[in-house]
Write an enzyme that holds these catalytic residues in place. Sequence first.
Site, PDB file in Angstrom:
ATOM      1  N   ARG A   1       3.915  -6.265  -6.442  1.00 25.84           N
ATOM      2  CA  ARG A   1       4.390  -5.587  -5.239  1.00 25.84           C
ATOM      3  C   ARG A   1       4.010  -6.450  -4.045  1.00 25.84           C
ATOM      4  O   ARG A   1       2.849  -6.491  -3.619  1.00 25.84           O
ATOM      5  CB  ARG A   1       3.713  -4.211  -5.151  1.00 25.84           C
TER       6      ARG A   1
ATOM      7  N   HIS B   1       1.676  -0.776  -0.215  1.00 24.23           N
ATOM      8  CA  HIS B   1       2.101   0.367  -1.042  1.00 24.23           C
ATOM      9  C   HIS B   1       3.211   1.143  -0.348  1.00 24.23           C
ATOM     10  O   HIS B   1       4.234   1.477  -0.946  1.00 24.23           O
ATOM     11  CB  HIS B   1       0.898   1.272  -1.302  1.00 24.23           C
TER      12      HIS B   1
ATOM     13  N   TYR C   1      -7.506  -4.833   0.471  1.00 32.67           N
ATOM     14  CA  TYR C   1      -7.898  -4.879  -0.943  1.00 32.67           C
ATOM     15  C   TYR C   1      -7.230  -6.010  -1.728  1.00 32.67           C
ATOM     16  O   TYR C   1      -7.494  -6.157  -2.926  1.00 32.67           O
ATOM     17  CB  TYR C   1      -7.610  -3.530  -1.626  1.00 32.67           C
TER      18      TYR C   1
END
Length: 367
Positions: free
Chosen positions: A264, A268, A277
């Site tokens: 990805r 998100h 992260y």
Amino acid sequence: MSVTHRQVVDDLLPSPVPVRFVAEDGTAVEPPAGYPAPADEQLLEAYRRMVLGRRFDRQATALTKQGRLAVYPSSRGQEACQIAGVLALRENDWLFPTYRDSMALIARGIDPVEALTLLRGDWHCGYDPAATRVAPQCTPLATHTLHAVGLAEALRRKGEDGVVMAFIGDGGTSEGDFHEALNYAAVLRSPVVFLVQNNQYAISVPLARQTAAPALAYKGIGYGVRSEQVDGNDLVATLSVLTAAVRHARAGDGPFLVEAHTYRMDPHTNADDAGRYRDPEEVARWEAADPLARLETYLRDRGLLDAESVASAHEAAEEFASRVRERMNADTRTDPYELFDHVFAEPTPQLREQRASLTAELTSPED
């Protein structure tokens, strides 16, 4: 273990490394036996849909920043998975998507504004699932996998040759519903394909914190489900494997689990800060494995694609995005009473009370 039993187990196992036809730099590699290459015309169609899908994804992300969408989960980097999944299906097959699979909906032929209705916050689903054979996009993780198995079983019992494909993310494989769906499908030998788009993160949780399995594809073995893993950024390999999986299910050989290793590229959703992260070097490594650039190089090297064809695909994508932008910039007419529609066949006393309360609020004079 008997020879026969051992053979049964071996037949269920995925390849030890992901199936690949095209290297990250776009050069061809020797694929494993048993997976024929897709037809050239199919690859060209996949390329056109990937170009359009990526442009649509960028446009939807922009609409979110402009306040025209409430939220948008980008699928940039996962184009090969979603386009291959759609191309592997026939018109009479069913697709069960997640909230991140808007690109697949567009590739399936759904009106883009209808596809974005959920993310706009207007309705739970903007298109007709029965007419399109696409289930509503599922936000709760993995709950739709059981629905997919149920529909696949219904098709089988009715004597239809339809196949159901359920998309799911790596995070969804940690949910109980996913495991129940695998077991249910295997016992009933339902014609369903589970496509796990392993994009390496369940929001901010990396794959290593979700499972100790060598690959998510191995999760099918314990339930007796034929499984495979594939380089999900290699459109050629992904389409070949998914075509074989659909053929397996349609032939009455039971369910099939495919894990597609992908990434990805964007956060998100627009509300996420992936920089908190993810290591920038990791993102850069996956950027170099971009599925669209890889397929374009492969097709050019084979003489199937030239500068004119590339320009034509991008021009069509720009025109498509322009139409989507124009339609999405138009304000929608909303009826507040739709809040109470399709909740129960017969409104409950609580719903009637809430409706009366809304009426009183709407008709009260302004302060």
